[in-house]
Design an enzyme around this catalytic site. Structure first.
Site, PDB file in Angstrom:
ATOM      1  N   ASN A 215      40.214  52.334  42.646  1.00  0.00           N
ATOM      2  CA  ASN A 215      41.154  51.291  42.242  1.00  0.00           C
ATOM      3  C   ASN A 215      41.645  51.537  40.810  1.00  0.00           C
ATOM      4  O   ASN A 215      40.913  51.315  39.841  1.00  0.00           O
ATOM      5  CB  ASN A 215      40.449  49.938  42.371  1.00  0.00           C
ATOM      6  CG  ASN A 215      41.370  48.767  42.137  1.00  0.00           C
ATOM      7  OD1 ASN A 215      42.233  48.814  41.259  1.00  0.00           O
ATOM      8  ND2 ASN A 215      41.193  47.719  42.900  1.00  0.00           N
ATOM      9  N   GLU A 216      42.900  51.954  40.690  1.00  0.00           N
ATOM     10  CA  GLU A 216      43.434  52.288  39.366  1.00  0.00           C
ATOM     11  C   GLU A 216      43.605  51.060  38.473  1.00  0.00           C
ATOM     12  O   GLU A 216      43.573  51.169  37.241  1.00  0.00           O
ATOM     13  CB  GLU A 216      44.790  52.994  39.501  1.00  0.00           C
ATOM     14  CG  GLU A 216      44.635  54.449  39.900  1.00  0.00           C
ATOM     15  CD  GLU A 216      45.954  55.111  40.279  1.00  0.00           C
ATOM     16  OE1 GLU A 216      47.004  54.674  39.765  1.00  0.00           O
ATOM     17  OE2 GLU A 216      45.912  56.053  41.093  1.00  0.00           O
ATOM     18  N   GLY A 217      43.793  49.914  39.102  1.00  0.00           N
ATOM     19  CA  GLY A 217      43.907  48.678  38.318  1.00  0.00           C
ATOM     20  C   GLY A 217      42.638  48.405  37.527  1.00  0.00           C
ATOM     21  O   GLY A 217      42.684  48.022  36.355  1.00  0.00           O
TER      22      GLY A 217
ATOM     23  N   LYS B  22      44.801  39.382  30.438  1.00  0.00           N
ATOM     24  CA  LYS B  22      43.906  39.219  31.590  1.00  0.00           C
ATOM     25  C   LYS B  22      42.461  39.513  31.170  1.00  0.00           C
ATOM     26  O   LYS B  22      41.550  38.757  31.479  1.00  0.00           O
ATOM     27  CB  LYS B  22      44.348  40.128  32.754  1.00  0.00           C
ATOM     28  CG  LYS B  22      43.457  39.985  33.986  1.00  0.00           C
ATOM     29  CD  LYS B  22      43.863  40.879  35.142  1.00  0.00           C
ATOM     30  CE  LYS B  22      42.747  40.938  36.185  1.00  0.00           C
ATOM     31  NZ  LYS B  22      43.010  41.876  37.274  1.00  0.00           N
TER      32      LYS B  22
ATOM     33  N   ASP C  63      31.990  46.109  41.440  1.00  0.00           N
ATOM     34  CA  ASP C  63      32.271  45.428  42.700  1.00  0.00           C
ATOM     35  C   ASP C  63      32.689  44.006  42.377  1.00  0.00           C
ATOM     36  O   ASP C  63      32.050  43.317  41.580  1.00  0.00           O
ATOM     37  CB  ASP C  63      31.056  45.446  43.631  1.00  0.00           C
ATOM     38  CG  ASP C  63      31.481  45.306  45.086  1.00  0.00           C
ATOM     39  OD1 ASP C  63      32.556  45.812  45.455  1.00  0.00           O
ATOM     40  OD2 ASP C  63      30.749  44.661  45.859  1.00  0.00           O
ATOM     41  N   THR C  64      33.764  43.598  42.997  1.00  0.00           N
ATOM     42  CA  THR C  64      34.380  42.313  42.657  1.00  0.00           C
ATOM     43  C   THR C  64      34.658  41.531  43.925  1.00  0.00           C
ATOM     44  O   THR C  64      34.962  42.113  44.967  1.00  0.00           O
ATOM     45  CB  THR C  64      35.698  42.562  41.881  1.00  0.00           C
ATOM     46  OG1 THR C  64      35.392  43.227  40.656  1.00  0.00           O
ATOM     47  CG2 THR C  64      36.440  41.279  41.593  1.00  0.00           C
TER      48      THR C  64
ATOM     49  N   HIS D  13      37.066  37.756  34.853  1.00  0.00           N
ATOM     50  CA  HIS D  13      35.790  38.239  35.373  1.00  0.00           C
ATOM     51  C   HIS D  13      35.480  39.650  34.854  1.00  0.00           C
ATOM     52  O   HIS D  13      34.435  39.895  34.272  1.00  0.00           O
ATOM     53  CB  HIS D  13      35.877  38.213  36.903  1.00  0.00           C
ATOM     54  CG  HIS D  13      37.161  38.791  37.451  1.00  0.00           C
ATOM     55  ND1 HIS D  13      38.395  38.282  37.123  1.00  0.00           N
ATOM     56  CD2 HIS D  13      37.412  39.863  38.238  1.00  0.00           C
ATOM     57  CE1 HIS D  13      39.343  39.004  37.695  1.00  0.00           C
ATOM     58  NE2 HIS D  13      38.757  39.982  38.377  1.00  0.00           N
ATOM     59  N   ARG D  14      36.429  40.594  35.023  1.00  0.00           N
ATOM     60  CA  ARG D  14      36.168  41.977  34.611  1.00  0.00           C
ATOM     61  C   ARG D  14      36.093  42.082  33.083  1.00  0.00           C
ATOM     62  O   ARG D  14      35.242  42.800  32.567  1.00  0.00           O
ATOM     63  CB  ARG D  14      37.245  42.921  35.169  1.00  0.00           C
ATOM     64  CG  ARG D  14      36.988  44.405  34.827  1.00  0.00           C
ATOM     65  CD  ARG D  14      37.802  45.360  35.662  1.00  0.00           C
ATOM     66  NE  ARG D  14      37.472  45.196  37.086  1.00  0.00           N
ATOM     67  CZ  ARG D  14      38.182  44.482  37.954  1.00  0.00           C
ATOM     68  NH1 ARG D  14      39.313  43.910  37.586  1.00  0.00           N
ATOM     69  NH2 ARG D  14      37.781  44.347  39.206  1.00  0.00           N
TER      70      ARG D  14
ATOM     71  N   ASP E 110      45.565  38.988  42.227  1.00  0.00           N
ATOM     72  CA  ASP E 110      46.059  38.403  40.965  1.00  0.00           C
ATOM     73  C   ASP E 110      47.248  37.451  41.141  1.00  0.00           C
ATOM     74  O   ASP E 110      47.298  36.420  40.462  1.00  0.00           O
ATOM     75  CB  ASP E 110      46.424  39.509  39.962  1.00  0.00           C
ATOM     76  CG  ASP E 110      45.192  40.120  39.296  1.00  0.00           C
ATOM     77  OD1 ASP E 110      44.106  39.527  39.398  1.00  0.00           O
ATOM     78  OD2 ASP E 110      45.335  41.193  38.679  1.00  0.00           O
TER      79      ASP E 110
HETATM   80  P1  ITT Z   1      36.425  50.325  44.575  1.00  0.00           P
HETATM   81  O1  ITT Z   1      35.404  49.719  45.483  1.00  0.00           O
HETATM   82  O2  ITT Z   1      36.779  51.733  44.909  1.00  0.00           O
HETATM   83  O3  ITT Z   1      36.074  50.137  43.116  1.00  0.00           O
HETATM   84  P2  ITT Z   1      38.122  48.211  45.626  1.00  0.00           P
HETATM   85  O4  ITT Z   1      39.536  47.830  45.352  1.00  0.00           O
HETATM   86  O5  ITT Z   1      37.697  48.399  47.046  1.00  0.00           O
HETATM   87  O6  ITT Z   1      37.817  49.526  44.746  1.00  0.00           O
HETATM   88  P3  ITT Z   1      36.352  45.914  45.316  1.00  0.00           P
HETATM   89  O7  ITT Z   1      35.657  46.113  46.592  1.00  0.00           O
HETATM   90  O8  ITT Z   1      35.535  45.565  44.126  1.00  0.00           O
HETATM   91  O9  ITT Z   1      37.197  47.183  44.880  1.00  0.00           O
HETATM   92  O10 ITT Z   1      37.501  44.841  45.401  1.00  0.00           O
HETATM   93  C1  ITT Z   1      37.439  43.769  46.271  1.00  0.00           C
HETATM   94  C2  ITT Z   1      38.811  43.212  46.456  1.00  0.00           C
HETATM   95  O11 ITT Z   1      39.135  42.387  45.359  1.00  0.00           O
HETATM   96  C3  ITT Z   1      39.935  44.220  46.608  1.00  0.00           C
HETATM   97  O12 ITT Z   1      40.817  43.710  47.580  1.00  0.00           O
HETATM   98  C4  ITT Z   1      40.579  44.246  45.227  1.00  0.00           C
HETATM   99  O13 ITT Z   1      41.956  44.527  45.286  1.00  0.00           O
HETATM  100  C5  ITT Z   1      40.333  42.822  44.769  1.00  0.00           C
HETATM  101  N1  ITT Z   1      40.143  42.751  43.329  1.00  0.00           N
HETATM  102  C6  ITT Z   1      39.196  43.368  42.586  1.00  0.00           C
HETATM  103  N2  ITT Z   1      39.349  43.083  41.285  1.00  0.00           N
HETATM  104  C7  ITT Z   1      40.426  42.254  41.200  1.00  0.00           C
HETATM  105  C8  ITT Z   1      41.095  41.635  40.134  1.00  0.00           C
HETATM  106  O14 ITT Z   1      40.729  41.809  38.881  1.00  0.00           O
HETATM  107  N3  ITT Z   1      42.147  40.862  40.424  1.00  0.00           N
HETATM  108  C9  ITT Z   1      42.565  40.680  41.695  1.00  0.00           C
HETATM  109  N4  ITT Z   1      41.992  41.238  42.751  1.00  0.00           N
HETATM  110  C10 ITT Z   1      40.931  42.028  42.512  1.00  0.00           C
HETATM  111 NA    NA Z   2      35.308  48.622  47.348  1.00  0.00          NA
END
Ligand code: ITT
Ligand code: NA
Length: 182
Positions: free
Chosen positions: A9-11, A161, A66-67, A166-167, A143
């Protein structure tokens, strides 16, 4: 020494770079660690960081994030399934589901794990907000439907942000700990 941020995830990487600027370089590594099915973000990232560190060779430390988005009225859904729900249902339809509820409160929670072969440490951050119809072009993921203090996270730039997210909070806890390790 650079930190290897293991994520597709580049974001996430952009936010970590912005926050850790002047502390350390952040390099993105797209390694697919096993994401075990667990309700515990701590368990997912701890195992993921150790696995990635072992698999990638042991020069530089790794960071894993992980989010989840936890919607109060939906019993915390989608939570640990947030990526799957974004890919399948999408954020518009999640918003529509939440819009049927009177209580539109939700929170994001990030847990990050740092592993360097000796230590594995976890850091967490949360932010509470309200789900709204999508607005804004910035950020990523959920977002556009997450409002904090009158703005969606997609209407904020990375620095704004990070200041409330959270991040950003997880990165703050990490940076504080990391500074003491040098
Ligand atoms: P990695 O596991 O490869 O790091 P991912 O995008 O799959 O990338 P997550 O499982 O942590 O990462 O993300 C869970 C979801 O939450 C996923 O759909 C993300 O786009 C979203 N997400 C994560 N951080 C976010 C943020 O800061 N704002 C909005 N959405 C977010
Ligand atoms: Na993930």
């Amino acid at each position: 020494m650079a930190i290897r941020f293991v994520t597709g995830n580049e974001g996430k990487v952009g936010e970590a770079r912005e926050y850790l600027e002047g502390i350390d370089a952040v390099e993105q590594v797209d390694y697919d660690y096993a994401e075990l099915q667990s309700d515990s973000l701590e368990e997912i990232v701890t195992r993921g960081a150790r696995e990635a560190f072992d698999a990638l060779g042991s020069e530089e430390p790794v960071l894993v994030d992980d989010t989840g988005l936890f919607v109060d009225a939906l019993g915390g859904f989608p939570g640990p399934y947030s990526a799957y729900v974004e890919d399948t249902v999408g954020i518009e339809r999640l918003w529509r589901l939440a819009s049927e509820e009177e209580n539109r409160r939700a929170r994001f929670r990030t847990v990050m794990a740092y592993a360097d072969g000796e230590r594995t440490e976890t850091f967490e951050g949360t932010v509470a907000g309200t789900l709204v119809p999508p607005r804004g072009e910035g950020g990523f993921g959920y977002d556009p439907i997450f409002e904090y203090n009158g703005q969606t996270l997609a209407e904020m730039d990375t620095e704004e942000k990070n200041a409330i997210s959270h991040r950003g909070r997880a990165l703050a806890a990490f940076a504080e700990w990391y500074a003491d390790q040098q």
